[in-house]
Scaffold this motif. Structure first.
Motif, PDB file in Angstrom:
ATOM      1  N   UNK A  63      27.562  16.068  47.793  1.00 45.25           N
ATOM      2  CA  UNK A  63      28.142  16.064  46.450  1.00 45.25           C
ATOM      3  C   UNK A  63      29.661  16.027  46.511  1.00 45.25           C
ATOM      4  N   UNK A  64      30.239  16.798  47.421  1.00 46.18           N
ATOM      5  CA  UNK A  64      31.700  16.831  47.545  1.00 46.18           C
ATOM      6  C   UNK A  64      32.238  15.475  47.975  1.00 46.18           C
ATOM      7  N   UNK A  65      31.549  14.809  48.905  1.00 42.09           N
ATOM      8  CA  UNK A  65      31.975  13.477  49.333  1.00 42.09           C
ATOM      9  C   UNK A  65      32.064  12.529  48.142  1.00 42.09           C
ATOM     10  N   UNK A  66      31.028  12.537  47.310  1.00 42.91           N
ATOM     11  CA  UNK A  66      31.000  11.655  46.141  1.00 42.91           C
ATOM     12  C   UNK A  66      32.178  11.957  45.218  1.00 42.91           C
ATOM     13  N   UNK A  67      32.416  13.237  44.935  1.00 46.26           N
ATOM     14  CA  UNK A  67      33.467  13.616  43.993  1.00 46.26           C
ATOM     15  C   UNK A  67      34.856  13.336  44.541  1.00 46.26           C
ATOM     16  N   UNK A  68      35.010  13.403  45.866  1.00 45.43           N
ATOM     17  CA  UNK A  68      36.298  13.080  46.470  1.00 45.43           C
ATOM     18  C   UNK A  68      36.650  11.600  46.283  1.00 45.43           C
ATOM     19  N   UNK A  69      35.643  10.763  46.083  1.00 46.45           N
ATOM     20  CA  UNK A  69      35.882   9.332  45.920  1.00 46.45           C
ATOM     21  C   UNK A  69      36.278   8.962  44.495  1.00 46.45           C
ATOM     22  N   UNK A  70      36.135   9.886  43.551  1.00 49.88           N
ATOM     23  CA  UNK A  70      36.355   9.593  42.142  1.00 49.88           C
ATOM     24  C   UNK A  70      37.785   9.950  41.727  1.00 49.88           C
ATOM     25  N   UNK A  71      38.313   9.269  40.704  1.00 50.49           N
ATOM     26  CA  UNK A  71      39.578   9.737  40.129  1.00 50.49           C
ATOM     27  C   UNK A  71      39.348  11.032  39.359  1.00 50.49           C
ATOM     28  N   UNK A  72      40.361  11.896  39.344  1.00 48.47           N
ATOM     29  CA  UNK A  72      40.223  13.146  38.609  1.00 48.47           C
ATOM     30  C   UNK A  72      40.065  14.337  39.525  1.00 48.47           C
ATOM     31  N   UNK A 272      44.232   9.246  39.260  1.00 49.09           N
ATOM     32  CA  UNK A 272      44.427  10.492  40.010  1.00 49.09           C
ATOM     33  C   UNK A 272      43.483  10.566  41.199  1.00 49.09           C
ATOM     34  N   UNK A 273      43.508   9.565  42.067  1.00 53.72           N
ATOM     35  CA  UNK A 273      42.758   9.632  43.316  1.00 53.72           C
ATOM     36  C   UNK A 273      43.482  10.555  44.286  1.00 53.72           C
ATOM     37  N   UNK A 274      42.691  11.335  45.040  1.00 51.60           N
ATOM     38  CA  UNK A 274      43.288  12.201  46.039  1.00 51.60           C
ATOM     39  C   UNK A 274      43.802  13.512  45.497  1.00 51.60           C
ATOM     40  N   UNK A 275      43.442  13.873  44.259  1.00 53.23           N
ATOM     41  CA  UNK A 275      43.827  15.169  43.719  1.00 53.23           C
ATOM     42  C   UNK A 275      45.082  15.105  42.868  1.00 53.23           C
ATOM     43  N   UNK A 276      45.364  16.237  42.238  1.00 54.05           N
ATOM     44  CA  UNK A 276      46.454  16.295  41.275  1.00 54.05           C
ATOM     45  C   UNK A 276      47.819  16.052  41.917  1.00 54.05           C
ATOM     46  N   UNK A 277      48.005  16.531  43.149  1.00 56.03           N
ATOM     47  CA  UNK A 277      49.321  16.430  43.768  1.00 56.03           C
ATOM     48  C   UNK A 277      49.763  14.988  43.952  1.00 56.03           C
ATOM     49  N   UNK A 278      48.795  14.079  44.001  1.00 54.04           N
ATOM     50  CA  UNK A 278      49.139  12.677  44.202  1.00 54.04           C
ATOM     51  C   UNK A 278      49.885  12.087  43.012  1.00 54.04           C
ATOM     52  N   UNK A 279      49.766  12.679  41.816  1.00 59.16           N
ATOM     53  CA  UNK A 279      50.382  12.081  40.636  1.00 59.16           C
ATOM     54  C   UNK A 279      51.385  13.005  39.952  1.00 59.16           C
ATOM     55  N   UNK A 352      36.915  11.420  30.805  1.00 56.84           N
ATOM     56  CA  UNK A 352      36.507  10.429  31.803  1.00 56.84           C
ATOM     57  C   UNK A 352      35.807  11.038  33.009  1.00 56.84           C
ATOM     58  N   UNK A 353      36.127  12.295  33.365  1.00 54.65           N
ATOM     59  CA  UNK A 353      35.490  12.926  34.525  1.00 54.65           C
ATOM     60  C   UNK A 353      33.980  13.008  34.344  1.00 54.65           C
TER      61      UNK A 353
END
Length: 464
Positions: A63-72, A272-279, A352-353
């Motif tokens: 589940x974590x792998x899938x969510x890591x691939x999503x924006x948000x 926002x791929x890669x988490x909040x810090x990316x943006x 969107x999440x």
């Protein structure tokens, strides 16, 4: 007739918790979800995998792998996905919304205080103590998840390479995930058994043994075409609920601060791929320089609120929306305008999440049975462990030191603490929390409560 009672039909076996029980647990997870994505993932793993045993490491990491691939925000989407696995659409909505509510309420209250008085001292002290406790929980999660997911030299090498790529070279997270997936997929196609069921996923070698011991069985989420259709319908509804208000504001109130908030944060929702810090750097630049919603330095104040309150770090966008509407709306009731602006920013960030989860989750569950895809996800799992370690170190640096610098040498780029800026109170409190968790094996609630009490004690005693 013999007069013997006719036996009742056996009750169908329930392989997942009831919705009421799950709701209470999701509320607890939400209230304890401090520390950014690393802390939130650690809390969910602790509660759902270690304590409740609702799912094993294999399903959790899948589940974590899938969510890591999503924006948000990946942690909020992880809660939504696991809620969907257990109870379908209702479970996803309950888990996802509850995960947001504590942080949304806390940031809104702190935004009011900040706008009116500009001071949140006692609240900041409370959350200061909680951050130290969350650091210990994050480190415990890295040890536990890493020990179970990295089962052979190949997965350990991928985890190490992933950590170095993101920590030392600033590699984009989607690129790391893609590279790991290609390694796992190519290894399986070449006939190597390295990634077949060895890294936390069921593959050609069969389902992970730990999942057989959990309440959430492999069949509980595979509920047929009707279940998939319901998820797809929910995803389309979520997209409509996201985009229709944005379109209405752009048409009916073009150029207003509310239209700007809706459009700007909607763009962020898909970037926002890669988490909040990316943006966040981009958000700060636009909010201060382009829109004038914040004064220089106020973005850091909002980030401090988001880092020390429960919920996703991206909730800082609510503070940005609040301050923008508070200053720009020109209403006679600026606090009302700020409240509406903050809620609008939150709405277009998180609607969107839910759409991404509902539209993608059914397909991810079907992919679990594909041997090559499973091998790819095993490699991704190893990469995610390296990313979580990076998040843990980032969190530790920012908890214990007040200042950090960016050191660069060619492609090497390291964020390092300034030695003279160490916060000795934070260091001591973090050491006590780590000792409580690893040496004395205290539960999460006693550690959090004790750390929070120690955080506010100096101010209550007049020593702050």
């Amino acid at each position: 007739m013999t007069g013997e009672p006719i036996p009742r039909a056996a009750a169908p076996r329930r392989d997942y918790p009831g919705l009421g029980e799950a709701t209470r647990v999701w509320a607890r997870v939400a209230a304890l979800s401090f520390g950014g994505p690393a802390g939130q993932i650690a809390v969910m793993h602790r509660v759902l995998v270690e304590e409740r045993r609702w799912l094993g490491d294999a399903r959790f990491l899948h589940a974590l792998n899938f969510c890591m691939l999503l924006p948000g925000p990946e942690a909020q989407q992880l809660a939504t996905y696991i809620g969907w696995l257990m109870h379908g659409i209702r479970g996803a909505l309950i888990a996802g919304i509850l995960f947001i509510l504590p942080g949304m309420a806390a940031i809104m209250a702190l935004s009011w205080i900040y706008a009116v008085w500009g001071e949140v001292g006692l609240v900041a002290d409370l959350f200061f103590g909680l951050k130290a406790a969350v650091l210990a929980i994050v480190l415990q999660a890295v040890v536990r998840v890493g020990g179970r997911a990295l089962r052979n030299p190949a997965t350990r090498m991928i985890a190490a390479a992933s950590f170095l790529a993101i920590f030392a070279f600033g590699a984009p997270f989607p690129l790391i995930v893609l590279a790991a997936a290609l390694i796992g997929w190519a290894g399986d196609r070449a006939g190597l058994a390295t990634f077949r069921g060895g890294g936390g996923h069921g593959g050609a070698g069969g389902p992970h043994v730990e999942d057989a011991e959990t309440l959430l069985g492999a069949e509980s989420a595979d509920r047929g075409d009707e279940h998939t259709a319901a998820a797809l319908r929910a995803g389309l509804v979520a997209i409509a609920l996201w985009l229709l208000p944005v379109a209405a504001l752009l048409i009916l109130a073009p150029g207003s601060v509310f239209a700007d908030i809706a459009a700007f944060f909607s763009k962020l929702a898909v970037l926002t791929f890669g988490g909040a810090y990316a943006v966040l750097a981009w958000v700060a630049q636009e909010a201060v320089g382009t829109y004038g919603w914040l004064a220089p330095g106020e973005m850091l104040d909002g980030l401090g609120m988001a880092e020390t309150t429960p919920g996703p770090l991206i909730m800082v966008l609510q503070f940005v929306g609040f301050m923008g509407a508070f200053r720009e709306a020109g209403w006679a009731a600026p606090l009302l305008a700020g409240t509406l602006g903050g809620l609008l920013a939150t709405w277009v960030t998180f609607a969107p999440c839910f759409a991404w989860i509902f539209l993608g989750a059914p397909w991810m569950e079907r992919l679990r049975r594909n041997a090559s895809i499973s091998a790819a996800l095993t490699a991704v799992t190893a990469a995610v462990v390296g990313v979580i370690l990076n998040l843990a170190i980032w969190f530790a640096i920012h908890v214990v030191w007040r200042e950090v610098i960016r050191w660069r040498a060619g492609p090497l780029s390291l964020e390092l603490p300034v030695p003279g800026s160490i916060d000795w109170a934070a260091a001591a409190l973090s050491a006590l929390a780590i000792l409580a968790v690893f040496r004395f094996r205290l539960g999460m609630v006693p550690v959090l409560a004790g750390a929070a009490a120690l955080g506010v004690a100096p101010r209550l005693l007049g020593l702050a």
